[in-house]
Design an enzyme around this catalytic site. Structure first.
Site, PDB file in Angstrom:
ATOM      1  N   ASN A  47       0.702  -0.778  -4.095  1.00 31.86           N
ATOM      2  CA  ASN A  47       1.116  -1.920  -2.959  1.00 31.86           C
ATOM      3  C   ASN A  47      -0.160  -2.458  -2.315  1.00 31.86           C
ATOM      4  OD1 ASN A  47       4.077  -2.332  -3.668  1.00 31.86           O
ATOM      5  ND2 ASN A  47       4.482  -0.715  -2.614  1.00 31.86           N
ATOM      6  N   GLU A  96       4.209   7.012  -8.654  1.00 29.98           N
ATOM      7  CA  GLU A  96       3.009   7.342  -7.878  1.00 29.98           C
ATOM      8  C   GLU A  96       3.257   8.570  -7.040  1.00 29.98           C
ATOM      9  OE1 GLU A  96       1.975   3.945  -5.054  1.00 29.98           O
ATOM     10  OE2 GLU A  96      -0.074   4.217  -6.086  1.00 29.98           O
ATOM     11  N   SER A 151       7.146   2.630   0.258  1.00 27.97           N
ATOM     12  CA  SER A 151       6.221   1.983  -0.378  1.00 27.97           C
ATOM     13  C   SER A 151       4.876   1.942   0.106  1.00 27.97           C
ATOM     14  CB  SER A 151       6.555   0.402  -0.529  1.00 27.97           C
ATOM     15  OG  SER A 151       7.861   0.445  -0.863  1.00 27.97           O
ATOM     16  N   HIS A 206       6.585   7.815  -5.287  1.00 28.36           N
ATOM     17  CA  HIS A 206       7.113   6.425  -5.291  1.00 28.36           C
ATOM     18  C   HIS A 206       7.432   6.001  -6.614  1.00 28.36           C
ATOM     19  CE1 HIS A 206       4.971   2.174  -4.480  1.00 28.36           C
ATOM     20  NE2 HIS A 206       6.351   2.213  -4.300  1.00 28.36           N
TER      21      HIS A 206
HETATM   22  P1  NAI Z   1      17.792  -1.061  -0.113  1.00 31.01           P
HETATM   23  O1  NAI Z   1      17.931  -1.912   1.212  1.00 31.01           O
HETATM   24  O2  NAI Z   1      18.219  -1.791  -1.282  1.00 31.01           O
HETATM   25  O3  NAI Z   1      18.479   0.441   0.407  1.00 31.01           O
HETATM   26  C1  NAI Z   1      18.288   1.219   1.287  1.00 31.01           C
HETATM   27  C2  NAI Z   1      19.542   2.050   1.577  1.00 31.01           C
HETATM   28  O4  NAI Z   1      19.207   3.131   2.572  1.00 31.01           O
HETATM   29  C3  NAI Z   1      20.893   1.106   2.152  1.00 31.01           C
HETATM   30  O5  NAI Z   1      21.861   1.136   1.405  1.00 31.01           O
HETATM   31  C4  NAI Z   1      20.842   1.656   3.391  1.00 31.01           C
HETATM   32  O6  NAI Z   1      22.384   1.752   3.911  1.00 31.01           O
HETATM   33  C5  NAI Z   1      20.336   3.071   3.462  1.00 31.01           C
HETATM   34  N1  NAI Z   1      20.227   4.164   4.687  1.00 31.01           N
HETATM   35  C6  NAI Z   1      19.769   3.369   5.850  1.00 31.01           C
HETATM   36  N2  NAI Z   1      19.300   4.504   6.760  1.00 31.01           N
HETATM   37  C7  NAI Z   1      20.093   5.459   6.063  1.00 31.01           C
HETATM   38  C8  NAI Z   1      20.225   6.662   6.464  1.00 31.01           C
HETATM   39  N3  NAI Z   1      19.777   7.069   7.734  1.00 31.01           N
HETATM   40  N4  NAI Z   1      21.082   7.756   5.559  1.00 31.01           N
HETATM   41  C9  NAI Z   1      21.126   7.281   4.291  1.00 31.01           C
HETATM   42  N5  NAI Z   1      20.856   6.058   3.942  1.00 31.01           N
HETATM   43  C10 NAI Z   1      20.450   5.204   4.611  1.00 31.01           C
HETATM   44  O7  NAI Z   1      16.357  -0.646  -0.076  1.00 31.01           O
HETATM   45  P2  NAI Z   1      15.310  -0.304  -1.472  1.00 31.01           P
HETATM   46  O8  NAI Z   1      14.849  -1.624  -1.925  1.00 31.01           O
HETATM   47  O9  NAI Z   1      16.178   0.866  -2.161  1.00 31.01           O
HETATM   48  O10 NAI Z   1      13.934   0.647  -0.752  1.00 31.01           O
HETATM   49  C11 NAI Z   1      14.292   1.936  -0.331  1.00 31.01           C
HETATM   50  C12 NAI Z   1      12.861   2.597  -0.191  1.00 31.01           C
HETATM   51  O11 NAI Z   1      12.197   2.451  -1.363  1.00 31.01           O
HETATM   52  C13 NAI Z   1      12.033   1.875   0.674  1.00 31.01           C
HETATM   53  O12 NAI Z   1      11.078   2.799   1.303  1.00 31.01           O
HETATM   54  C14 NAI Z   1      11.262   0.881   0.051  1.00 31.01           C
HETATM   55  O13 NAI Z   1       9.931   0.512   0.686  1.00 31.01           O
HETATM   56  C15 NAI Z   1      10.939   1.839  -1.290  1.00 31.01           C
HETATM   57  N6  NAI Z   1      10.751   1.150  -2.514  1.00 31.01           N
HETATM   58  C16 NAI Z   1      11.289   0.051  -2.955  1.00 31.01           C
HETATM   59  C17 NAI Z   1      10.960  -0.684  -4.216  1.00 31.01           C
HETATM   60  C18 NAI Z   1      11.645  -2.021  -4.527  1.00 31.01           C
HETATM   61  O14 NAI Z   1      11.016  -2.603  -5.273  1.00 31.01           O
HETATM   62  N7  NAI Z   1      12.641  -2.400  -3.817  1.00 31.01           N
HETATM   63  C19 NAI Z   1       9.918  -0.191  -4.967  1.00 31.01           C
HETATM   64  C20 NAI Z   1       9.516   1.286  -4.480  1.00 31.01           C
HETATM   65  C21 NAI Z   1       9.723   1.810  -3.214  1.00 31.01           C
END
Ligand code: NAI
Length: 285
Positions: A193, A155, A122, A143
């Protein structure tokens, strides 16, 4: 050099809110998908979310195939080596630069040297993530927005060394998933963002300072500015930990105008992360 036609298998790293959504839209578009997370339980939870999302879309006649046919194209793994056959990889792990750099460095050893790698970060620097690999030209920001199956926009972010042909591929891939793209330079928060985070934090501060009830703050912004969600409900949907991490990165890069709201920090400390934990500013079933 980068051709959309050469992509059949997509690797997704992280089975959380975003990784699950990205896996779902890629499988829906016909790609074979391998999703990697650190624990089997997290992968199972991710698949459950994908199942219920596909079922809801099928009920609305939004899918061209049976949900089970789409699901059959998704496999899960905890083993990095299983990404070896991917033609394109999208990373969606936690918003932490060191974790992402480690993932990219590991990936670099596993996938073929000409395979493009995208990050869904993000706010973190694409250039910094790319420099953890031996192929910074093959790294791009892709993104997606939350919830991925519903939101139309993606994005595309150009890192300092991103190959221009890879940028074209990133746009083409996202469009093949039914999305519409725009492009941003690798500046903190990109377009979305940079502008969204202060808006969310100001909504949280307004609530904390008693300007109005949370419902009225959200209604005021929805009805008063024609956005689909107000700041508190949207922060809950994004995940309060994700909003906090993004705000902290932006403050480090761009200064105090990005200071996260005090109440946001308190909620995250309490484990109230929004929809995904069942409670944030609102409560969820
Ligand atoms: P989340 O916390 O729901 O999921 C992250 C996942 O990554 C977890 O299941 C975790 O176990 C896993 N993980 C951690 N280390 C790992 C590794 N080494 N190998 C494989 N899996 C691993 O987070 P979310 O919300 O899905 O965010 C993920 C990314 O997307 C972040 O960079 C966030 O900034 C970005 N993002 C999030 C948005 C949102 O609205 N939540 C929108 C756009 C981008």
């Amino acid at each position: 050099m980068y051709e959309l036609e050469e992509i059949d298998a997509v690797g997704v790293i992280g089975a959380g809110t975003m990784g699950g959504g990205i896996a779902q839209v890629a499988a829906t578009a016909g790609y074979e998908v391998v999703v990697r997370d650190v624990e089997t339980e997290l992968l199972e939870e991710g698949l459950e979310r994908i199942d219920s999302s596909l079922d809801r879309l099928a009920e609305r006649d939004s899918l061209e195939e049976d949900p089970s046919a789409i699901r059959d194209r998704i496999v899960t793994t905890t083993d990095f080596e299983d990404l070896a056959d991917a033609d394109l990889v999208v990373e969606a792990v936690v918003e932490d630069l060191e974790v992402k750099r480690e993932v990219f460095s590991d990936l670099d050893d596993v996938v073929e040297s000409d395979v493009p790698m995208a990050t869904n970060t993000s706010t973190l620097s694409i250039t910094s993530i790319a420099s953890a690999t031996d192929r910074p030209a093959a790294v791009v920001g892709l993104h997606f927005m939350n919830p991925v199956p519903i939101m139309e926009g993606v994005e595309v972010v150009r890192g300092e060394r991103t190959d221009p042909e890879l940028l074209d591929l990133a746009h083409a891939f996202a469009e093949d998933l039914g999305k519409t793209t725009w492009e941003s330079e690798d500046k903190p928060g990109f377009v979305t963002n940079r502008i969204l985070m202060p808006w969310l934090n100001e909504g949280i501060r307004a609530y904390d300072e008693g300007v109005a009830s949370k419902e009225d703050i959200d209604a005021g912004m929805r009805l008063g500015t024609n956005v689909p969600m107000g700041p508190l409900e949207l922060a809950d949907q994004i995940g309060l930990d994700v909003v906090l991490a993004a705000s902290e990165t932006l403050r480090e890069e761009l200064g105090d105008r990005y200071t996260p709201a005090y109440l946001l920090k308190r909620k995250v400390e309490a484990g109230d992360l929004g929809r995904k934990s069942g409670r944030g500013f609102y409560e969820y079933e």
